[in-house]
Design an enzyme around this catalytic site. Structure first.
Site, PDB file in Angstrom:
ATOM      1  N   HIS A 132       7.667   5.350  -1.090  1.00  0.00           N
ATOM      2  CA  HIS A 132       8.499   4.461  -1.557  1.00  0.00           C
ATOM      3  C   HIS A 132       8.607   4.967  -3.051  1.00  0.00           C
ATOM      4  O   HIS A 132       7.683   5.762  -3.645  1.00  0.00           O
ATOM      5  CB  HIS A 132       7.818   3.180  -2.057  1.00  0.00           C
ATOM      6  CG  HIS A 132       7.394   2.275  -0.781  1.00  0.00           C
ATOM      7  ND1 HIS A 132       6.225   2.819  -0.021  1.00  0.00           N
ATOM      8  CD2 HIS A 132       7.944   1.442  -0.153  1.00  0.00           C
ATOM      9  CE1 HIS A 132       6.036   1.830   0.771  1.00  0.00           C
ATOM     10  NE2 HIS A 132       7.116   0.979   0.806  1.00  0.00           N
ATOM     11  N   ASP A 167       5.796   4.276  -5.296  1.00  0.00           N
ATOM     12  CA  ASP A 167       4.282   4.671  -5.002  1.00  0.00           C
ATOM     13  C   ASP A 167       4.049   6.090  -5.953  1.00  0.00           C
ATOM     14  O   ASP A 167       3.052   6.269  -6.250  1.00  0.00           O
ATOM     15  CB  ASP A 167       4.229   5.173  -3.555  1.00  0.00           C
ATOM     16  CG  ASP A 167       4.661   4.272  -2.749  1.00  0.00           C
ATOM     17  OD1 ASP A 167       4.553   3.230  -2.811  1.00  0.00           O
ATOM     18  OD2 ASP A 167       4.973   5.135  -1.443  1.00  0.00           O
TER      19      ASP A 167
HETATM   20  C1  XLS Z   1       4.934  -3.467   4.897  1.00  0.00           C
HETATM   21  C2  XLS Z   1       5.704  -2.362   5.521  1.00  0.00           C
HETATM   22  C3  XLS Z   1       5.994  -1.190   4.635  1.00  0.00           C
HETATM   23  C4  XLS Z   1       6.836  -0.311   4.881  1.00  0.00           C
HETATM   24  C5  XLS Z   1       7.641   0.704   4.045  1.00  0.00           C
HETATM   25  O1  XLS Z   1       4.358  -4.131   5.700  1.00  0.00           O
HETATM   26  O2  XLS Z   1       4.923  -1.748   6.449  1.00  0.00           O
HETATM   27  O3  XLS Z   1       4.685  -0.527   4.373  1.00  0.00           O
HETATM   28  O4  XLS Z   1       6.512   0.541   6.057  1.00  0.00           O
HETATM   29  O5  XLS Z   1       8.217  -0.095   3.104  1.00  0.00           O
END
Ligand code: XLS
Ligand code: NI
Ligand code: NI
Length: 437
Positions: free
Chosen positions: A100, A103
């Site tokens: 993301h 991150d």
């Molecule tokens: C959260 C989601 C997230 C997605 C990406 O529950 O799994 O991690 O994979 O935003």
């Protein structure tokens, strides 16, 4: 600088090895159905859980020991984490990662500064990608953590927030393109509602479609050719998430004429939260031609929320790989470990144990699934099970050559001629034989 000094490159040592820092099933170049395992599996590291997950939960702060995080300056820390991430992937032989925007880099005082910081950290990522050959499986936007997304992003009641999320998505698509990302994920973190007493359901869904359409348009405009994915999830953080499951998302995409532009990113733990099996969600995607990518993890059935644990359930991994192989395998997608180590597994080495466990589970699952398909174990059984549609009245039903009156005549003449057992227990035992020998 080396961050995991005591750990060298993880090697394949075969099924009899007892070394917890070795692969027993994942042998990257071994051919399965004529293709190297690594090309089937396309393992990917999730940047968020691996680099920024500290083990905090609603009852307590983070526990993770990450010596490289000791530097105070947030931007410096983000740059060091890039180095840690690539050393980690190199040592595990992981060739993809996902991230993301938030991150990889911290937010600045406003959007302009945030974008500038992001570019600076992405420069470092780009260098490491060049050095190692590691690729970006998909990028995404975190439009859920910051307090501004309190009412959602695309589905917020506040148009300024819609615009802010759009701006963030625009930038995230740009960096994904810059890093040659093979895909881009939309997980609607807070796209859902807590109560219908204050929610205009139809309007929020229209807005969600509007933002997705804008993203499609922008990708075309700048020539981003990566695959767009939607990641279904039924609940958490909101009580009801709009992208509930594959079937719901398909209905939504078809309503707004977006179905040609999106595939699914299926997460195991989200499937079980929706009351489905992981296999069900993948099969639903396969049948509808939208199996894109996978977030490999597992939940704990006794806890019942999105615990995002590393996948070690061999049945689930086998049946997942079975569906993926039947669908023709991954093209742009892969197996992204959207998984986090438990709060009590706080040492850096636990990250290695966790990824090795996940990779080995899927490697073993792949081998078993390939054998099941080669031997047409379930295919032959299914063919026989539906044999009554191959001839006579069944063939006419399938060809659309009958009326209700014809069927009534058939029923009056023959009744029900024969029923056959479903043989579930026998089939489950055959599956056990393929897994355990
Ligand atoms: C959260 C989601 C997230 C997605 C990406 O529950 O799994 O991690 O994979 O935003
Ligand atoms: Ni996910
Ligand atoms: Ni999840």
């Amino acid at each position: 600088m080396e961050f995991f000094k005591e750990i060298s490159k993880i090697k394949y040592e075969g099924p009899n090895s007892t070394n917890p820092l070795a692969f027993r099933h994942y042998n990257p170049d071994e051919l399965v159905m004529g293709k190297p395992m690594k090309e089937h599996l396309r393992f990917s590291m999730s940047y968020w859980h691996t680099l920024t997950g500290m083990g905090a939960d609603p009852f307590g702060e983070g526990t993770a020991v990450r010596p490289w995080d000791s530097v105070e300056d947030k931007i410096e820390k983000a740059k060091i984490r890039v180095k840690v991430a690539f050393e980690f992937m190199e040592k595990l032989g992981i060739e993809y990662f996902c991230f993301h925007d938030r991150d990889v880099a911290p937010e600045g005082k406003d959007l302009a500064e945030t974008n500038k910081i992001l570019d600076e950290v992405v420069d470092e990522i780009e260098k490491e990608m060049k050095r190692t050959g590691i690729k970006l499986l998909w990028g995404t936007t975190n439009a859920f953590s910051n307090a501004r997304f309190v009412h959602g992003a695309a589905t917020s009641c506040n148009a300024d927030v819609f615009a802010y999320a759009a701006a963030q998505i625009k930038k995230a698509i740009e960096i994904t393109k810059r890093l040659n990302g093979e895909g881009y994920v939309f997980w609607g973190g807070r796209e859902g509602y807590e109560t219908l007493l204050n929610t205009n359901l139809g309007f929020e869904l229209d807005n969600l479609a509007r933002l997705l359409q804008l993203a499609v348009n922008y990708a075309e405009e700048i020539g981003f050719t990566g695959q767009f994915y939607i990641e279904p999830k039924p609940k958490e953080p909101t009580k009801h998430q709009y992208d509930f499951d594959t079937a719901t998302v398909l209905g939504f995409l078809r309503k707004y004429n977006l179905h040609d532009k999106f595939k699914m990113n299926i997460e195991a733990n989200h499937a079980t939260l929706a009351g489905h099996t992981f296999q069900h969600e993948l099969a639903m995607c396969r049948e509808n031609g939208v199996l894109g990518s996978v977030d490999a993890n597992q939940g704990d059935l006794l806890l019942g929320w999105d615990t995002d644990q590393f996948p070690t359930n061999i049945y689930d991994a086998t049946l997942a790989m079975y569906e993926i192989l039947l669908a023709g395998g991954f093209t742009t997608g892969g197996l992204n470990f959207d998984s986090k180590v438990r709060r009590a597994s706080f040492e850096p080495v636990d990250l290695f144990y966790a990824y090795i466990a996940g990779m080995d589970t899927f490697a073993k699952g792949l081998k078993v699934a390939a054998k099941l398909i080669e031997d047409r174990v379930f295919e032959n059984i299914k063919e026989e099970r539906y044999a009554s549609y191959k001839e006579g009245i069944g063939a006419k039903i399938v060809a659309g050559e009958v009326t209700l009156a014809d069927l009534e005549k058939h029923a009056l003449t023959y009744g029900i001629r024969e029923q056959k057992s479903g043989r579930q227990e026998m089939l489950e035992n055959i599956l056990n034989r393929y897994i355990f020998g």
